[in-house]
Write a protein that holds these residues in place. Structure first.
Motif, PDB file in Angstrom:
ATOM      1  N   LEU A  54       0.830  -1.202   0.000  1.00 45.82           N
ATOM      2  CA  LEU A  54       0.000   0.000   0.000  1.00 45.82           C
ATOM      3  C   LEU A  54       0.866   1.254   0.000  1.00 45.82           C
ATOM      4  O   LEU A  54       0.573   2.237  -0.690  1.00 45.82           O
ATOM      5  CB  LEU A  54      -0.904   0.003   1.237  1.00 45.82           C
ATOM      6  CG  LEU A  54      -1.950  -1.109   1.338  1.00 45.82           C
ATOM      7  CD1 LEU A  54      -2.509  -1.155   2.755  1.00 45.82           C
ATOM      8  CD2 LEU A  54      -3.072  -0.892   0.339  1.00 45.82           C
ATOM      9  N   ALA A  55       1.948   1.218   0.765  1.00 45.07           N
ATOM     10  CA  ALA A  55       2.809   2.398   0.904  1.00 45.07           C
ATOM     11  C   ALA A  55       3.422   2.798  -0.429  1.00 45.07           C
ATOM     12  O   ALA A  55       3.547   4.000  -0.725  1.00 45.07           O
ATOM     13  CB  ALA A  55       3.907   2.115   1.932  1.00 45.07           C
ATOM     14  N   PHE A  56       3.807   1.811  -1.241  1.00 44.54           N
ATOM     15  CA  PHE A  56       4.404   2.134  -2.539  1.00 44.54           C
ATOM     16  C   PHE A  56       3.396   2.853  -3.424  1.00 44.54           C
ATOM     17  O   PHE A  56       3.699   3.891  -4.017  1.00 44.54           O
ATOM     18  CB  PHE A  56       4.910   0.863  -3.212  1.00 44.54           C
ATOM     19  CG  PHE A  56       5.394   1.059  -4.620  1.00 44.54           C
ATOM     20  CD1 PHE A  56       6.407   1.946  -4.912  1.00 44.54           C
ATOM     21  CD2 PHE A  56       4.801   0.355  -5.668  1.00 44.54           C
ATOM     22  CE1 PHE A  56       6.853   2.133  -6.227  1.00 44.54           C
ATOM     23  CE2 PHE A  56       5.235   0.533  -6.973  1.00 44.54           C
ATOM     24  CZ  PHE A  56       6.259   1.422  -7.253  1.00 44.54           C
ATOM     25  N   GLY A  57       2.181   2.326  -3.511  1.00 50.37           N
ATOM     26  CA  GLY A  57       1.167   2.975  -4.327  1.00 50.37           C
ATOM     27  C   GLY A  57       0.839   4.366  -3.824  1.00 50.37           C
ATOM     28  O   GLY A  57       0.716   5.318  -4.604  1.00 50.37           O
ATOM     29  N   ASP A  58       0.735   4.507  -2.517  1.00 47.39           N
ATOM     30  CA  ASP A  58       0.426   5.801  -1.917  1.00 47.39           C
ATOM     31  C   ASP A  58       1.519   6.824  -2.200  1.00 47.39           C
ATOM     32  O   ASP A  58       1.245   7.985  -2.528  1.00 47.39           O
ATOM     33  CB  ASP A  58       0.241   5.610  -0.410  1.00 47.39           C
ATOM     34  CG  ASP A  58      -0.117   6.897   0.301  1.00 47.39           C
ATOM     35  OD1 ASP A  58       0.808   7.678   0.623  1.00 47.39           O
ATOM     36  OD2 ASP A  58      -1.317   7.129   0.530  1.00 47.39           O
ATOM     37  N   SER A  59       2.768   6.399  -2.095  1.00 45.37           N
ATOM     38  CA  SER A  59       3.883   7.343  -2.225  1.00 45.37           C
ATOM     39  C   SER A  59       4.124   7.793  -3.658  1.00 45.37           C
ATOM     40  O   SER A  59       4.694   8.865  -3.881  1.00 45.37           O
ATOM     41  CB  SER A  59       5.169   6.708  -1.676  1.00 45.37           C
ATOM     42  OG  SER A  59       5.560   5.601  -2.482  1.00 45.37           O
ATOM     43  N   MET A  60       3.709   6.978  -4.655  1.00 47.08           N
ATOM     44  CA  MET A  60       4.050   7.297  -6.035  1.00 47.08           C
ATOM     45  C   MET A  60       3.103   8.290  -6.672  1.00 47.08           C
ATOM     46  O   MET A  60       3.453   8.922  -7.677  1.00 47.08           O
ATOM     47  CB  MET A  60       4.077   6.009  -6.874  1.00 47.08           C
ATOM     48  CG  MET A  60       5.258   5.097  -6.595  1.00 47.08           C
ATOM     49  SD  MET A  60       6.863   5.972  -6.666  1.00 47.08           S
ATOM     50  CE  MET A  60       6.797   6.700  -8.295  1.00 47.08           C
ATOM     51  N   LEU A  61       1.906   8.478  -6.138  1.00 46.54           N
ATOM     52  CA  LEU A  61       0.946   9.336  -6.827  1.00 46.54           C
ATOM     53  C   LEU A  61       1.432  10.779  -6.919  1.00 46.54           C
ATOM     54  O   LEU A  61       1.326  11.406  -7.980  1.00 46.54           O
ATOM     55  CB  LEU A  61      -0.416   9.288  -6.131  1.00 46.54           C
ATOM     56  CG  LEU A  61      -1.502  10.087  -6.855  1.00 46.54           C
ATOM     57  CD1 LEU A  61      -1.795   9.481  -8.225  1.00 46.54           C
ATOM     58  CD2 LEU A  61      -2.771  10.164  -6.018  1.00 46.54           C
ATOM     59  N   ASP A  62       1.981  11.317  -5.839  1.00 47.35           N
ATOM     60  CA  ASP A  62       2.451  12.700  -5.869  1.00 47.35           C
ATOM     61  C   ASP A  62       3.500  12.891  -6.954  1.00 47.35           C
ATOM     62  O   ASP A  62       3.479  13.903  -7.679  1.00 47.35           O
ATOM     63  CB  ASP A  62       3.034  13.095  -4.506  1.00 47.35           C
ATOM     64  CG  ASP A  62       1.953  13.325  -3.456  1.00 47.35           C
ATOM     65  OD1 ASP A  62       0.791  13.510  -3.844  1.00 47.35           O
ATOM     66  OD2 ASP A  62       2.283  13.322  -2.262  1.00 47.35           O
ATOM     67  N   GLU A  63       4.420  11.939  -7.076  1.00 44.24           N
ATOM     68  CA  GLU A  63       5.475  12.056  -8.088  1.00 44.24           C
ATOM     69  C   GLU A  63       4.891  12.025  -9.498  1.00 44.24           C
ATOM     70  O   GLU A  63       5.300  12.800 -10.369  1.00 44.24           O
ATOM     71  CB  GLU A  63       6.485  10.926  -7.903  1.00 44.24           C
ATOM     72  CG  GLU A  63       7.659  10.990  -8.858  1.00 44.24           C
ATOM     73  CD  GLU A  63       8.735   9.974  -8.520  1.00 44.24           C
ATOM     74  OE1 GLU A  63       9.499   9.600  -9.437  1.00 44.24           O
ATOM     75  OE2 GLU A  63       8.824   9.556  -7.345  1.00 44.24           O
ATOM     76  N   LEU A  64       3.943  11.148  -9.728  1.00 41.55           N
ATOM     77  CA  LEU A  64       3.353  11.039 -11.073  1.00 41.55           C
ATOM     78  C   LEU A  64       2.536  12.287 -11.421  1.00 41.55           C
ATOM     79  O   LEU A  64       2.610  12.797 -12.538  1.00 41.55           O
ATOM     80  CB  LEU A  64       2.469   9.802 -11.158  1.00 41.55           C
ATOM     81  CG  LEU A  64       3.192   8.453 -11.166  1.00 41.55           C
ATOM     82  CD1 LEU A  64       2.196   7.304 -11.043  1.00 41.55           C
ATOM     83  CD2 LEU A  64       4.027   8.293 -12.434  1.00 41.55           C
ATOM     84  N   MET A  65       1.783  12.798 -10.469  1.00 41.87           N
ATOM     85  CA  MET A  65       0.938  13.952 -10.760  1.00 41.87           C
ATOM     86  C   MET A  65       1.720  15.261 -10.830  1.00 41.87           C
ATOM     87  O   MET A  65       1.207  16.272 -11.316  1.00 41.87           O
ATOM     88  CB  MET A  65      -0.173  14.067  -9.701  1.00 41.87           C
ATOM     89  CG  MET A  65      -1.088  12.843  -9.626  1.00 41.87           C
ATOM     90  SD  MET A  65      -1.710  12.273 -11.237  1.00 41.87           S
ATOM     91  CE  MET A  65      -2.824  13.616 -11.653  1.00 41.87           C
ATOM     92  N   ALA A  66       2.990  15.224 -10.372  1.00 42.63           N
ATOM     93  CA  ALA A  66       3.835  16.411 -10.462  1.00 42.63           C
ATOM     94  C   ALA A  66       4.520  16.534 -11.817  1.00 42.63           C
ATOM     95  O   ALA A  66       5.192  17.544 -12.086  1.00 42.63           O
ATOM     96  CB  ALA A  66       4.885  16.389  -9.354  1.00 42.63           C
ATOM     97  N   LEU A  67       4.376  15.542 -12.693  1.00 43.04           N
ATOM     98  CA  LEU A  67       4.985  15.589 -14.013  1.00 43.04           C
ATOM     99  C   LEU A  67       4.359  16.712 -14.846  1.00 43.04           C
ATOM    100  O   LEU A  67       3.194  17.068 -14.635  1.00 43.04           O
ATOM    101  CB  LEU A  67       4.796  14.257 -14.743  1.00 43.04           C
ATOM    102  CG  LEU A  67       5.516  13.048 -14.147  1.00 43.04           C
ATOM    103  CD1 LEU A  67       5.089  11.762 -14.857  1.00 43.04           C
ATOM    104  CD2 LEU A  67       7.032  13.229 -14.249  1.00 43.04           C
ATOM    105  N   PRO A  68       5.131  17.299 -15.793  1.00 43.10           N
ATOM    106  CA  PRO A  68       4.567  18.362 -16.639  1.00 43.10           C
ATOM    107  C   PRO A  68       3.281  17.928 -17.344  1.00 43.10           C
ATOM    108  O   PRO A  68       2.343  18.715 -17.473  1.00 43.10           O
ATOM    109  CB  PRO A  68       5.701  18.629 -17.636  1.00 43.10           C
ATOM    110  CG  PRO A  68       6.939  18.212 -16.920  1.00 43.10           C
ATOM    111  CD  PRO A  68       6.553  17.047 -16.073  1.00 43.10           C
ATOM    112  N   THR A  69       3.266  16.667 -17.795  1.00 39.37           N
ATOM    113  CA  THR A  69       2.050  16.095 -18.372  1.00 39.37           C
ATOM    114  C   THR A  69       1.743  14.814 -17.616  1.00 39.37           C
ATOM    115  O   THR A  69       2.246  13.733 -17.955  1.00 39.37           O
ATOM    116  CB  THR A  69       2.239  15.782 -19.880  1.00 39.37           C
ATOM    117  OG1 THR A  69       2.710  16.938 -20.556  1.00 39.37           O
ATOM    118  CG2 THR A  69       0.913  15.340 -20.496  1.00 39.37           C
ATOM    119  N   PRO A  70       0.956  14.885 -16.582  1.00 43.86           N
ATOM    120  CA  PRO A  70       0.719  13.703 -15.750  1.00 43.86           C
ATOM    121  C   PRO A  70      -0.118  12.664 -16.489  1.00 43.86           C
ATOM    122  O   PRO A  70      -0.831  12.983 -17.444  1.00 43.86           O
ATOM    123  CB  PRO A  70      -0.031  14.267 -14.536  1.00 43.86           C
ATOM    124  CG  PRO A  70      -0.664  15.514 -15.029  1.00 43.86           C
ATOM    125  CD  PRO A  70       0.266  16.079 -16.073  1.00 43.86           C
TER     126      PRO A  70
END
Length: 351
Positions: free
Chosen positions: A228-244
């Protein structure tokens, strides 16, 4: 300490032979009903308990089968247990169990111990990194000609039976579903470590992206523990991309549940603002809020077929080993929908 009563104890009490007692306790009609009743009453009065271990030694079959699972922290793997236990119980066999904690040394020790204790066969979900040498090498000569069936995870070129999910097909079903909805920016959250499921699912994802003419960007391809922690932690990084990404394809339901938790923290609506998919279709997938779109791995079919194969091998079947792949099913629920900024895109020819 009072000695445990034996067949001879009962025979002496009733005044019959030991063989007559043995037959009577099995309700053999060769012993008259009256004598059977006397013997069975004497056995009950003496507190006699059938010694299956001794009987197994006489038959050369302990009556037990062993099951070794890789990781009980992932509820998906426990779903196999219920299906297999039912089949073995119906066959009159008791199940020995080991939790290997994804640790090769624990797996290896259990395999030796279950052979030492005379288990008739073994069903194994191999721990991460298990190789052919771990099952057929010089340190496991006790597995030579031993009934063994692998489930869920494959080990290439092994001479043992294998019953696994068609993981590549499962990812293809997910991709086609998301593509038809209009998604063109997809991210991958991989897990599973060094296992066949991890390799097959990611390979299929890359193949489908390539066939659709969609770019594969390292910024949207991530790997981590099945947690669960891996999925939770990755969303911020993915949505911070110039084109998420507009959709996230997760290696497992466990990772997807972590993504869903992060969505709520960010105020994103799964299935509306961002599509999220899992894999395995654990029992909890239908009850997340919103309910998770996932690929159903047929643990019932895999467990039943593996049990059937093992029981046949124990009974003496010496046909060549088989590798059977069970087809998964796509279960569409509420966490997938069209991309938010475009709505439904027209279909685009793939490949």
């Amino acid at each position: 300490m009072t000695r445990r009563p034996t067949l001879k104890t009962i025979a002496d009490r009733v005044g019959v032979t030991v063989s007559a007692v043995s037959l009577a306790l099995r309700d053999d009609p060769r012993i008259s009903a009256t004598t059977r009743s006397r013997i069975q009453e004497a056995a009950e009065a003496l507190g006699y308990v059938y010694n299956r271990h001794a009987a197994g030694l006489r038959r050369g079959d302990s009556g037990t089968v062993a099951v070794c699972l890789n990781d009980l922290s992932n509820p998906f793997f426990t779903e196999f247990l219920g299906h297999m236990e039912t089949r073995f119980r119906e066959a009159g066999r008791m199940m020995l169990f080991c939790h290997a904690h994804e640790t090769p040394s624990i797996q290896a020790r259990f395999i030796r111990q279950m052979a030492e204790h005379g288990a008739a066969g073994l069903i194994l979900v191999p721990v991460e990194g298990t190789s052919r040498a771990d099952l057929e090498g010089p340190r496991v000569r006790h597995l030579r000609d031993f009934p063994l069936v692998l489930i869920s995870r494959d080990v290439a070129d092994t001479a043992f039976d294998r019953v696994i999910n068609d993981d590549e097909r499962g990812i293809r079903l997910l991709f086609e579903h998301l593509y038809a909805l209009g998604h063109r920016r997809l991210a991958w959250l991989g897990g599973g470590g060094d296992t066949s499921t991890a390799h097959d699912r990611e390979r299929s994802f890359r193949r489908e992206m390539d066939a659709a003419g969609l770019p594969i960007d390292d910024a949207t391809m991530h790997h981590g523990p099945t947690s669960l922690a891996f999925g939770d932690s990755m969303l911020d990084e993915l949505m911070a991309l110039p084109t998420p990404p507009t959709a996230i394809v997760c290696f497992s339901d466990v990772i997807a549940f972590g993504v869903l938790a992060a969505c709520y923290r960010r105020g994103l609506r799964p299935g509306i603002d961002l599509s999220v998919t899992g894999f395995d279709d654990m029992g909890a997938a239908a009850y997340s809020a919103p309910a998770l779109t996932s690929v159903r791995v047929r643990t019932d079919l895999i467990g039943d077929r593996a049990s059937e194969l093992l029981l046949a091998r124990i009974a003496g079947d010496r046909q060549p080993a088989v590798r059977e792949m069970m087809p998964p099913e796509l279960v569409v629920r509420e966490t997938t929908g069209p991309p938010p900024e475009t709505g439904m895109l027209p279909p685009r020819r793939r490949g």
